[in-house]
Design a protein around this motif. Structure first.
Motif, mmCIF file in Angstrom:
data_model
loop_
_atom_site.group_PDB
_atom_site.id
_atom_site.type_symbol
_atom_site.label_atom_id
_atom_site.label_comp_id
_atom_site.label_asym_id
_atom_site.label_seq_id
_atom_site.Cartn_x
_atom_site.Cartn_y
_atom_site.Cartn_z
ATOM 1 N N ALA A 46 -6.880 0.114 -42.705
ATOM 2 C CA ALA A 46 -5.418 0.882 -42.829
ATOM 3 C C ALA A 46 -4.657 0.563 -41.790
ATOM 4 O O ALA A 46 -3.476 0.554 -41.878
ATOM 5 C CB ALA A 46 -5.620 2.511 -42.988
ATOM 6 N N SER A 47 -5.082 -0.034 -40.677
ATOM 7 C CA SER A 47 -4.467 -0.431 -39.577
ATOM 8 C C SER A 47 -4.042 -1.915 -39.493
ATOM 9 O O SER A 47 -3.504 -2.418 -38.389
ATOM 10 C CB SER A 47 -5.071 -0.159 -38.198
ATOM 11 N N GLY A 48 -4.471 -2.716 -40.314
ATOM 12 C CA GLY A 48 -3.757 -3.817 -40.705
ATOM 13 C C GLY A 48 -5.111 -5.058 -40.202
ATOM 14 O O GLY A 48 -4.935 -6.067 -40.212
ATOM 15 N N ILE A 49 -6.454 -4.489 -39.895
ATOM 16 C CA ILE A 49 -7.471 -5.413 -39.501
ATOM 17 C C ILE A 49 -7.886 -5.834 -40.800
ATOM 18 O O ILE A 49 -8.164 -5.166 -41.937
ATOM 19 C CB ILE A 49 -8.512 -4.377 -38.919
ATOM 20 N N ASP A 50 -8.407 -7.291 -40.589
ATOM 21 C CA ASP A 50 -8.946 -7.812 -41.943
ATOM 22 C C ASP A 50 -10.119 -8.694 -41.552
ATOM 23 O O ASP A 50 -10.811 -9.277 -42.537
ATOM 24 C CB ASP A 50 -7.875 -8.692 -42.590
ATOM 25 N N ASP A 51 -10.845 -8.504 -40.545
ATOM 26 C CA ASP A 51 -11.869 -9.106 -39.968
ATOM 27 C C ASP A 51 -12.648 -8.338 -38.990
ATOM 28 O O ASP A 51 -12.054 -8.040 -37.857
ATOM 29 C CB ASP A 51 -11.549 -10.608 -39.186
ATOM 30 N N ILE A 52 -13.896 -7.808 -39.327
ATOM 31 C CA ILE A 52 -14.651 -6.645 -38.585
ATOM 32 C C ILE A 52 -15.893 -7.250 -38.344
ATOM 33 O O ILE A 52 -16.514 -7.913 -39.044
ATOM 34 C CB ILE A 52 -14.858 -5.662 -39.438
ATOM 35 N N ILE A 53 -16.262 -7.332 -36.948
ATOM 36 C CA ILE A 53 -17.529 -7.495 -36.502
ATOM 37 C C ILE A 53 -18.387 -6.362 -35.937
ATOM 38 O O ILE A 53 -18.043 -5.625 -35.052
ATOM 39 C CB ILE A 53 -17.315 -8.510 -35.170
ATOM 40 N N PHE A 54 -19.338 -6.106 -36.839
ATOM 41 C CA PHE A 54 -20.331 -4.991 -36.425
ATOM 42 C C PHE A 54 -21.321 -5.795 -35.302
ATOM 43 O O PHE A 54 -22.014 -6.810 -35.527
ATOM 44 C CB PHE A 54 -21.164 -4.776 -37.614
ATOM 45 N N THR A 115 -21.303 -9.031 -26.832
ATOM 46 C CA THR A 115 -21.979 -9.539 -27.716
ATOM 47 C C THR A 115 -21.073 -10.258 -28.753
ATOM 48 O O THR A 115 -21.775 -11.367 -29.537
ATOM 49 C CB THR A 115 -23.117 -8.744 -28.600
ATOM 50 N N ALA A 116 -19.985 -9.748 -29.112
ATOM 51 C CA ALA A 116 -18.993 -10.421 -30.133
ATOM 52 C C ALA A 116 -18.108 -11.338 -29.651
ATOM 53 O O ALA A 116 -17.210 -11.707 -30.423
ATOM 54 C CB ALA A 116 -18.277 -9.171 -30.846
ATOM 55 N N HIS A 117 -18.240 -11.703 -28.307
ATOM 56 C CA HIS A 117 -17.377 -12.792 -27.767
ATOM 57 C C HIS A 117 -17.021 -13.918 -28.608
ATOM 58 O O HIS A 117 -15.848 -14.418 -28.500
ATOM 59 C CB HIS A 117 -17.692 -12.828 -26.248
ATOM 60 N N LYS A 118 -18.019 -14.474 -29.104
ATOM 61 C CA LYS A 118 -17.730 -15.856 -29.889
ATOM 62 C C LYS A 118 -16.919 -15.805 -30.956
ATOM 63 O O LYS A 118 -16.226 -16.620 -31.411
ATOM 64 C CB LYS A 118 -19.171 -16.663 -29.967
ATOM 65 N N HIS A 119 -16.820 -14.662 -31.558
ATOM 66 C CA HIS A 119 -16.225 -14.334 -32.843
ATOM 67 C C HIS A 119 -14.469 -13.973 -32.436
ATOM 68 O O HIS A 119 -13.816 -14.105 -33.282
ATOM 69 C CB HIS A 119 -16.869 -13.143 -33.669
ATOM 70 N N ILE A 120 -14.512 -13.166 -31.220
ATOM 71 C CA ILE A 120 -13.087 -12.972 -30.840
ATOM 72 C C ILE A 120 -12.125 -14.081 -30.896
ATOM 73 O O ILE A 120 -10.911 -14.080 -31.236
ATOM 74 C CB ILE A 120 -13.131 -12.164 -29.470
ATOM 75 N N ASN A 121 -12.505 -15.400 -30.394
ATOM 76 C CA ASN A 121 -11.726 -16.335 -30.166
ATOM 77 C C ASN A 121 -10.344 -16.285 -29.559
ATOM 78 O O ASN A 121 -9.439 -17.027 -29.760
ATOM 79 C CB ASN A 121 -11.273 -16.817 -31.875
ATOM 80 N N ASP A 122 -10.624 -15.780 -28.261
ATOM 81 C CA ASP A 122 -9.333 -15.605 -27.329
ATOM 82 C C ASP A 122 -8.189 -14.774 -28.105
ATOM 83 O O ASP A 122 -7.273 -15.159 -27.853
ATOM 84 C CB ASP A 122 -9.112 -16.854 -26.807
ATOM 85 N N GLU A 123 -8.468 -13.904 -28.939
ATOM 86 C CA GLU A 123 -7.466 -13.059 -29.437
ATOM 87 C C GLU A 123 -7.546 -11.700 -29.179
ATOM 88 O O GLU A 123 -8.622 -11.350 -28.845
ATOM 89 C CB GLU A 123 -7.625 -13.305 -31.154
ATOM 90 N N PRO A 124 -6.475 -11.171 -29.251
ATOM 91 C CA PRO A 124 -6.556 -9.396 -29.047
ATOM 92 C C PRO A 124 -7.465 -9.164 -30.103
ATOM 93 O O PRO A 124 -7.314 -9.273 -31.334
ATOM 94 C CB PRO A 124 -4.964 -9.123 -29.041
ATOM 95 N N PHE A 125 -7.909 -7.738 -29.817
ATOM 96 C CA PHE A 125 -8.886 -7.208 -30.940
ATOM 97 C C PHE A 125 -8.778 -5.735 -30.632
ATOM 98 O O PHE A 125 -8.608 -5.162 -29.496
ATOM 99 C CB PHE A 125 -10.089 -7.781 -30.950
ATOM 100 N N ALA A 126 -9.255 -4.887 -31.505
ATOM 101 C CA ALA A 126 -9.653 -3.574 -31.679
ATOM 102 C C ALA A 126 -11.118 -3.324 -31.331
ATOM 103 O O ALA A 126 -11.940 -4.143 -31.878
ATOM 104 C CB ALA A 126 -8.961 -2.834 -32.828
#
Length: 293
Positions: A46-54, A115-126
C-alpha cells in the motif's frame, strides 16, 4: 529515486513467545485469520513497494510457504466451490515480488539488513520489522516515503514511549522542525531511563538512503553483543542529515504478549461478523469480575 524495495527482517528467534515459537515463527502468529507478517506485507504494498526481500533464518520456512502457491489447497477449494476462499488464497501468492535471503545466525538487526545488501543495488529502500502492525489510512511506510521524497534523506518512524520503557527502544535526540518532524542529532540503543535523551523512540519502520549499508559495515559489535542498526544510523548521521518522523496511526507491538492480545481484540471488534459477540463477551467478563482485584 523512487523507493520500490523493502527489507523485512524475520530471522529473530521469538523467545518472548516460547514455547509456541519453537515450531512457529513469531511473524506467523495469527491475528484472527491472517498472520502478523501478512499485515506488514500489505502495508509495504500500500506504500508503493513492489519488491520485498525477506531476511530469514532456519526456522522460518513457513513464511515462504505462506506466500507461495498452494496447488492442493486451491484444488480442494475449487472442488468445494468455495470461490471467496480460493480468491483469498490465490491473492496471497501473487501480492508482490518476494525474495528470500538467509541470515546464518541472529547477530542483530544491522547484520540482518546487511544480509540483503546485494539485492538493494544502491537504491533507497524501506525497512519494516515483522512484528509491528501499524493501522492508519495512510500507511506508516508511505508517510516515511513521502518525507524521503520531500527531503531526500533517510527517515525513521518514531513515537512517544513510556519513560520506563526506553530500555526497549532506540531513543532519539532531535531538533524539532514542526509537531511531527525532527532533525536527528543522536540515537541511543536501549538506554536506561536515567540516561535517555528523550522519550521519543524509533519503532519498526525506516526509509534509508543506500549509504546506510556501508555505515553498518563499518560498525562493530554493540549492545547485546550484536551488530546494531542504531550504530549504523549514528554513523550515517555524521555524514548526512537524517530525519525522525512522528507518524500517525495505531501501532501494535505483536512481539509483546499483552500488545498481541490487544491487537486480536481490536481487530475482532472491527469485523462485522464478530464484534457484537466479542463486545458481549467482554461485558460479561467485566461484570463477572468487577469486584475481584
Amino acid at each position: 529515486m523512487e523507493v520500490k524495495k523493502a527489507v523485512i527482517p524475520v530471522a529473530g528467534l521469538g523467545t518472548r513467545f516460547l514455547p509456541a515459537t519453537k515450531s512457529m515463527p513469531k511473524e506467523m502468529l495469527p491475528i484472527i485469520d491472517k498472520p502478523v507478517i501478512h499485515y506488514v506485507v500489505e502495508e509495504a504494498i500500500a506504500s508503493g513497494i513492489d519488491d520485498i526481500i525477506f531476511v530469514t533464518g532456519r526456522s522460518k520456512r513457513s513464511i515462504e510457504d505462506y506466500f507461495d502457491d498452494s496447488p492442493e489447497l486451491e484444488h480442494h477449494l475449487k472442488q468445494k466451490n468455495q470461490q471467496n476462499l480460493l480468491k483469498i488464497v490465490q491473492d496471497i501468492s501473487s501480492m508482490v515480488d518476494l525474495h528470500y535471503v538467509r541470515q546464518k545466525e541472529p547477530k542483530g538487526l544491522g547484520d540482518a539488513i546487511l544480509t540483503a545488501h546485494k539485492h538493494i543495488n544502491d537504491e533507497p529502500f524501506a525497512v519494516l520489522l515483522g512484528d509491528d502492525i501499524i493501522v492508519n489510512k495512510t500507511p506508516c511506510t508511505k508517510q516515511l516515503i513521502d518525507n524521503f521524497y520531500k527531503y531526500g534523506r533517510s527517515t525513521l518512524a518514531v513515537e512517544e514511549v513510556p519513560h520506563e520503557k526506553t530500555g526497549s527502544y532506540g531513543i532519539i535526540k532531535g531538533v524539532p522542525l514542526d509537531d511531527s518532524l525532527y532533525i536527528l542529532e543522536d540515537i541511543i540503543e536501549k538506554p536506561e531511563p536515567a540516561n535517555a535523551p528523550s522519550n521519543i523512540g524509533a519503532i519498526g519502520r525506516y526509509v534509508f538512503t543506500p549509504e546506510i549499508l556501508d555505515c553498518i559495515k563499518e560498525t562493530t559489535i554493540g549492545v547485546g553483543n550484536e551488530i546494531q542498526l542504531t550504530d549504523g544510523i549514528r554513523l550515517l548521521n555524521s555524514k548526512q542529515k537524517i530525519y525522525a518522523y512522528k507518524f500517525t496511526g495505531k501501532r501494535y507491538d505483536t512481539g509483546d504478549k499483552t500488545e498481541y492480545v490487544k491487537a486480536i481484540i481490536d481487530f475482532a471488534l472491527d469485523k462485522e461478523d464478530m464484534k457484537e459477540h466479542i463486545k458481549e463477551h467482554i461485558n460479561t467478563y467485566a461484570l463477572k469480575h468487577k469486584d475481584k482485584k
